[in-house]
Design a protein around this motif. Structure first.
Motif, mmCIF file in Angstrom:
data_model
loop_
_atom_site.group_PDB
_atom_site.id
_atom_site.type_symbol
_atom_site.label_atom_id
_atom_site.label_comp_id
_atom_site.label_asym_id
_atom_site.label_seq_id
_atom_site.Cartn_x
_atom_site.Cartn_y
_atom_site.Cartn_z
ATOM 1 N N ASP A 20 0.837 -1.202 0.000
ATOM 2 C CA ASP A 20 0.000 0.000 0.000
ATOM 3 C C ASP A 20 0.869 1.248 0.000
ATOM 4 O OD1 ASP A 20 -2.536 1.459 0.301
ATOM 5 O OD2 ASP A 20 -1.774 1.964 2.293
ATOM 6 N N THR A 21 0.508 2.185 -0.864
ATOM 7 C CA THR A 21 1.131 3.506 -0.821
ATOM 8 C C THR A 21 0.456 4.297 0.287
ATOM 9 O OG1 THR A 21 1.142 3.403 -3.234
ATOM 10 C CG2 THR A 21 1.702 5.534 -2.239
ATOM 11 N N GLN B 175 -1.276 6.991 1.901
ATOM 12 C CA GLN B 175 -1.843 8.201 1.291
ATOM 13 C C GLN B 175 -2.773 8.835 2.331
ATOM 14 O OE1 GLN B 175 -3.890 7.252 -2.407
ATOM 15 N NE2 GLN B 175 -4.871 9.246 -2.325
ATOM 16 N N ASP C 206 -4.690 11.254 2.375
ATOM 17 C CA ASP C 206 -6.010 11.678 1.922
ATOM 18 C C ASP C 206 -6.648 10.662 0.981
ATOM 19 O OD1 ASP C 206 -6.140 13.883 3.504
ATOM 20 O OD2 ASP C 206 -5.280 15.228 2.024
ATOM 21 N N SER C 207 -6.456 9.378 1.264
ATOM 22 C CA SER C 207 -7.202 8.359 0.509
ATOM 23 C C SER C 207 -8.686 8.532 0.834
ATOM 24 C CB SER C 207 -6.752 6.953 0.915
ATOM 25 O OG SER C 207 -7.201 6.649 2.217
ATOM 26 N N HIS D 156 4.603 -0.814 3.169
ATOM 27 C CA HIS D 156 4.369 0.466 2.492
ATOM 28 C C HIS D 156 5.191 0.499 1.212
ATOM 29 C CE1 HIS D 156 2.800 2.745 6.263
ATOM 30 N NE2 HIS D 156 1.840 2.192 5.558
ATOM 31 N N THR E 203 4.605 1.267 -3.308
ATOM 32 C CA THR E 203 3.753 1.441 -4.487
ATOM 33 C C THR E 203 3.994 0.283 -5.446
ATOM 34 O OG1 THR E 203 3.746 3.821 -4.255
ATOM 35 C CG2 THR E 203 3.217 2.963 -6.445
ATOM 36 N N GLU F 253 -7.264 -0.720 -5.409
ATOM 37 C CA GLU F 253 -6.556 0.563 -5.503
ATOM 38 C C GLU F 253 -7.466 1.779 -5.491
ATOM 39 O OE1 GLU F 253 -4.734 -1.276 -9.109
ATOM 40 O OE2 GLU F 253 -2.979 -0.134 -8.487
ATOM 41 N N GLY G 242 -10.879 13.953 -0.736
ATOM 42 C CA GLY G 242 -10.485 12.622 -1.193
ATOM 43 C C GLY G 242 -11.225 12.304 -2.483
#
Ligand SMILES: Cc1cc2nc3c(=O)[nH]c(=O)nc-3n(C[C@H](O)[C@H](O)[C@H](O)COP(=O)(O)OP(=O)(O)OC[C@H]3O[C@@H](n4cnc5c(N)ncnc54)[C@H](O)[C@@H]3O)c2cc1C
Length: 363
Positions: free
Chosen positions: A33-34, A36, A38-39, A166, A168, A198, A291
């Motif tokens: 998982d990246t 993020q 503000d996912s 973590h 990508t 994703e 988001g």
């Protein structure tokens, strides 16, 4: 080389519920998982509302989805020893006499009755700081989830145990092994299955960009305000969620492409105005976040397997209801992956196979 049953890409609420379901079935899982901040899942207001929308219709499969979601969030609370889900009534205020008449008439019908508080229909109990001009209804069996807190706790658990990293994921480094032998990723991971969770980023996924997924931007405010109910969600144009300590979450906006990344002055004004219509109490905006929702043309999620690549799957398209949808749909997806039980037709990506055959331009 690390060998796993499932390589899951993305750890929003979709990836988190699916990873939990597969791990619960004793499968080995690696999540990449990246991080993020503000996912969509981390920004979400977290509401679960069985009766919603402009037409105030009963949500699709409301009973089944809410039951599974409540069980999932309660189970995480028990496991992690912290509260994440608050069951609260949702006060829906009418905007006009016409709306009052129409909605009260409809609320007398089954299957709504399970979700509407009969005692208060049309006559809401006094709610401090709120003056409902045309009355309202109390919706039952909803509430809200502290999604960001939950994902932070689950991520910490996954990082510590080594089933989450973590990173990508680079789809160009994925290689299919011969004779249905699964996949190799960057000469480090061997997986029987790879699942894209994703969110809106799937529009760039080389295998699933043919699906009719459209990013939809949404914004929410955190607001400081004393004097509003602490045990009821308010709904009139916007949702007002009580977070405790005189803090509220107010949301949400909806914007289709093209939109600029990040927060906007328009959304802040729009949400502030909606809150001001609901209460005469003074308030102060403390924070604003944006988001991007993974929205689908027919408003139903996207579950299934790539038409030409067995072992490559998608679990996505949660739209504006991922918090309520994802736990039950993770079970449906796991039943497909593990036991060959086809996903429900409404969510099965087979319904869009004609788009795959026609190529990306048909989307
Ligand atoms: C303002 C707002 C308010 C909302 N309010 C509510 C609400 O009240 N109730 C509700 O039910 N829903 C709400 N939603 C909708 C809900 O947030 C979404 O349905 C849900 O979060 C989607 O979850 P997801 O896991 O599919 O996607 P995301 O949350 O976007 O997660 C996807 C994850 O995948 C990662 N990722 C993507 N590509 C890669 C890659 N190649 N490699 C590694 N990682 C990758 C991302 O970094 C991210 O962590 C709201 C959404 C917004 C924007």
């Amino acid at each position: 080389m690390r060998h796993v049953d499932y390589l899951i890409i993305g750890y929003g609420i979709a990836g988190a519920t699916l990873a939990a379901e597969l791990r619960g079935r004793n499968r080995t899982v690696l999540v990449l998982d990246t991080p993020q901040p503000d996912s969509a899942s981390r920004v979400a207001a977290g509401l679960m509302n069985p009766v919603a929308g402009k037409r105030f219709a009963l949500a699709w499969r409301a009973d089944e989805l809410l039951t599974a979601a409540t069980q999932f969030y309660r189970a995480q609370e028990q496991r992690l020893g912290r509260p994440f889900f608050r069951a609260l009534p949702i006060a829906k205020f009418f905007n006009s006499v016409q709306e009052q008449n129409a909605l009260l008439a409809r609320s007398a019908d089954r299957p709504w009755q399970d979700f509407i508080d009969d005692d208060t229909a049309g006559e809401l109990p006094p709610l401090p700081g709120v003056r409902p001009e045309f009355g309202g209804l109390l919706v039952r069996r909803g509430g809200f989830v502290l999604v960001e807190e939950l994902l932070t706790a689950l991520t910490a658990e996954g990082l510590a145990a080594g089933w989450l990293q973590h990173e990508t994921f680079d789809w160009t480094a994925l290689v299919a092994e011969p004779a249905g032998g699964g996949f190799r990723y960057a000469d480090r991971v061997q997986a029987r299955h790879v699942i894209s969770c994703e969110g809106a980023a799937t529009i760039q996924n080389p295998y699933f960009s043919w699906l009719p997924l459209t990013p939809n931007q949404g914004e929410v405010l955190s607001v400081g305000c004393a004097g509003l109910p602490t045990d009821t969600v308010l709904n009139k144009g916007a949702y007002v969620v009580p977070l405790g300590e005189n803090r509220l979450r107010v949301g949400a906006t909806y914007r289709w492409p093209p939109f600029a990344a990040g927060i906007t002055a328009e959304a802040r004004t729009e949400l502030s105005q909606r809150l001001a219509e609901l209460t005469d109490q003074p308030f102060r905006v403390l924070d604003q976040r944006a988001g991007v929702r993974p929205a689908v043309r027919d408003r139903k999620p996207l579950l299934g397997t790539h038409p030409e690549r067995p072992g490559l799957h998608v679990f996505n398209g949660m739209g504006s209801k991922g918090v309520m949808f994802a736990p039950r749909l993770a079970q449906v997806m796991a039943d497909w992956l593990e036991n060959d039980v086809e996903p429900w037709p409404e969510v099965n990506i087979r319904r869009y196979l004609s788009l795959y055959a026609a190529g990306p331009a048909a989307k």
